[in-house]
Design a protein around this motif. Structure first.
Motif, PDB file in Angstrom:
ATOM      1  N   PRO A   1       3.087   2.423  92.326  1.00  0.00           N
ATOM      2  CA  PRO A   1       3.819   1.356  91.610  1.00  0.00           C
ATOM      3  C   PRO A   1       3.868   1.593  90.106  1.00  0.00           C
ATOM      4  CG  PRO A   1       2.158   0.447  93.102  1.00  0.00           C
ATOM      5  CD  PRO A   1       1.917   1.912  93.050  1.00  0.00           C
TER       6      PRO A   1
ATOM      7  N   TRP B   1       0.886 -11.652  96.425  1.00  0.00           N
ATOM      8  CA  TRP B   1       2.227 -11.582  95.831  1.00  0.00           C
ATOM      9  C   TRP B   1       2.213 -12.225  94.444  1.00  0.00           C
ATOM     10  CZ3 TRP B   1       5.738 -15.007  93.828  1.00  0.00           C
ATOM     11  CH2 TRP B   1       6.991 -14.451  93.495  1.00  0.00           C
TER      12      TRP B   1
ATOM     13  N   PRO C   1      10.393  -8.486  93.724  1.00  0.00           N
ATOM     14  CA  PRO C   1      10.044  -8.915  92.362  1.00  0.00           C
ATOM     15  C   PRO C   1      10.210 -10.410  92.114  1.00  0.00           C
ATOM     16  CG  PRO C   1      11.368  -6.921  92.307  1.00  0.00           C
ATOM     17  CD  PRO C   1      11.421  -7.433  93.711  1.00  0.00           C
ATOM     18  N   ARG C   2      11.053 -11.086  92.884  1.00  0.00           N
ATOM     19  CA  ARG C   2      11.330 -12.494  92.596  1.00  0.00           C
ATOM     20  C   ARG C   2      10.898 -13.472  93.691  1.00  0.00           C
ATOM     21  NH1 ARG C   2      16.301 -10.054  93.736  1.00  0.00           N
ATOM     22  NH2 ARG C   2      17.448 -10.963  95.510  1.00  0.00           N
TER      23      ARG C   2
ATOM     24  N   ARG D   1      -2.641  -1.276  97.937  1.00  0.00           N
ATOM     25  CA  ARG D   1      -2.573  -0.143  97.002  1.00  0.00           C
ATOM     26  C   ARG D   1      -2.950   1.164  97.692  1.00  0.00           C
ATOM     27  NH1 ARG D   1      -5.310  -4.004  92.995  1.00  0.00           N
ATOM     28  NH2 ARG D   1      -3.588  -4.760  91.715  1.00  0.00           N
TER      29      ARG D   1
ATOM     30  N   GLY E   1      -0.677  -3.082  89.532  1.00  0.00           N
ATOM     31  CA  GLY E   1       0.505  -3.569  90.230  1.00  0.00           C
ATOM     32  C   GLY E   1       0.427  -3.294  91.719  1.00  0.00           C
TER      33      GLY E   1
ATOM     34  N   ARG F   1       1.044  -9.823  91.882  1.00  0.00           N
ATOM     35  CA  ARG F   1       1.643  -8.499  92.123  1.00  0.00           C
ATOM     36  C   ARG F   1       1.746  -7.631  90.877  1.00  0.00           C
ATOM     37  NH1 ARG F   1       4.960 -12.484  91.585  1.00  0.00           N
ATOM     38  NH2 ARG F   1       6.963 -12.340  90.480  1.00  0.00           N
ATOM     39  N   ASP F   2       1.790  -8.238  89.698  1.00  0.00           N
ATOM     40  CA  ASP F   2       1.961  -7.455  88.472  1.00  0.00           C
ATOM     41  C   ASP F   2       0.657  -7.254  87.711  1.00  0.00           C
ATOM     42  OD1 ASP F   2       4.721  -7.186  88.859  1.00  0.00           O
ATOM     43  OD2 ASP F   2       5.111  -9.140  87.946  1.00  0.00           O
ATOM     44  N   THR F   3      -0.463  -7.720  88.284  1.00  0.00           N
ATOM     45  CA  THR F   3      -1.737  -7.570  87.587  1.00  0.00           C
ATOM     46  C   THR F   3      -2.351  -6.208  87.894  1.00  0.00           C
ATOM     47  OG1 THR F   3      -2.976  -8.588  89.407  1.00  0.00           O
ATOM     48  CG2 THR F   3      -2.163 -10.038  87.661  1.00  0.00           C
TER      49      THR F   3
END
Length: 339
Positions: A339, A26, A73-74, A329, A34, A29-31
């Motif tokens: 994503p 988590w 996302p948060r 993924r 995504g 998560r944006d690496t």
């Protein structure tokens, strides 16, 4: 924009690296490309405590699956175990007292994905020897999921374990059995049924129009025309001929020792092997951190990291989430989510 439902991630053995890599996944998560939204089926207090002990500043949100995508996302969404069970596991110390929570996380995730509430399930590693101490009667995770995939009284599907990576995909025809039992279990029917499931799932879920399969031999040099064992000649060759007659693109049996170098890998989409280690040794050598365990033949999508519980490094911040992230993924890809 189509809203995709989240992926259900199981707890695994709470004393292993499952909780740790879930938190790390988590956090990352944006690496790269995504990650798809996922939620962890666990005890939220235990997850918070695990994050604190690891020194991770990660917000945890106790939510149901319907709100996981919105929260993802948060914060890491955590769905409490339906029984309300609290987990007191200590990293690196496997304990049968935690087996109930491990199994409840799995059964809950299966129920959610079968009901269409989750789009797929990803499972963290379990320790079968811990579960057997509380009566777990299945050879492994794969067989347990197959039993959970049907209603009581319905025939259980043949579960097929595929280890997948971008560079190699392999399927062991026999899975969690002693090596001495393989010759008696390795029947023409088992090879044919396994290959049919592989070909069908590669076509339907991986969208490969005409999958190319190969089958390795059981014995050295694929039996050398029966001089090094007769299973290749008497069992595997007839199975390949039957599958070819059915229109499946398959070759073999071929010597296992020349099947996994780069030029050979370029000629097929998946390699089937008679034994567990014939398949897992090459993929864990070539793609240890990126390999994904995919169960074929189930009515839902299930993937998993291709490693175990790693009790020896649990809680020490040494684990890597790469394989779990690859599993998330791939589950998203197979369910049509990007994503």
């Amino acid at each position: 924009m189509i809203e995709h439902k989240p992926i259900a991630l199981t707890l695994g053995d709470p004393a292993g690296i499952g909780p740790e890599i879930a938190l790390m996944a988590w956090q990352a998560r944006d690496t790269g490309p995504g990650l798809p939204p996922f939620f962890l089926v666990s005890d939220p207090d235990f997850v918070e405590r695990s994050a604190s002990e690891l020194g991770f500043s990660i917000p945890i949100a106790e939510v149901g699956p319907d709100y996981a995508t919105e929260v993802f996302p948060r914060a890491l969404p955590v769905m409490p175990l339906p029984s309300g069970a609290r987990i007191g596991a200590i990293a690196g110390r496997p304990d049968p007292a935690n087996a109930g929570a491990t199994l409840e996380s799995i059964t809950t995730a299966v129920g959610l994905v079968r009901a269409g509430i989750a789009t797929a399930m990803v499972t963290n590693p379990i320790a079968k020897y811990v579960l057997t101490q509380v009566g777990f009667a299945y050879p492994g995770h794969t067989e347990f999921l197959a039993a959970l995939s049907v209603e009581p009284g319905e025939p259980v599907p043949l579960p097929v374990m595929m280890l997948w990576s971008e560079t190699l995909a392999v399927v062991p025809v026999t899975i969690h059995v002693a090596l001495r039992r393989v010759p008696e279990l390795l029947t023409q029917d088992l090879v044919v049924r396994t290959a049919r499931i592989v070909a069908a799932d590669l076509t339907q879920r991986f969208r490969i129009a005409r999958p190319r399969l190969v089958l390795s031999g059981l014995n050295p040099h694929a039996g050398e025309s029966g001089t090094m064992g007769t299973e290749d000649r008497d069992v595997l060759e007839p199975a390949v001929a039957q599958l070819q007659d059915e229109g499946i693109d398959i070759r073999g049996p071929l010597p296992a020792d020349t099947l996994f170098h780069a030029r050979a890998r370029a000629t097929y989409d998946v390699a089937l092997t008679p034994t567990h280690d014939q398949a897992l040794i090459p993929i864990k050598t070539i793609a240890f951190d990126e390999g994904v365990n995919v169960t074929l033949g189930l009515p839902f999508i299930r993937t998993s990291p291709d490693h175990g519980t790693a009790f020896d490094i649990a809680g020490k911040g040494l684990a890597r989430p790469d394989s779990l992230m690859a599993a998330l993924r791939l589950a998203a890809r197979l369910s049509g989510f990007h994503p």
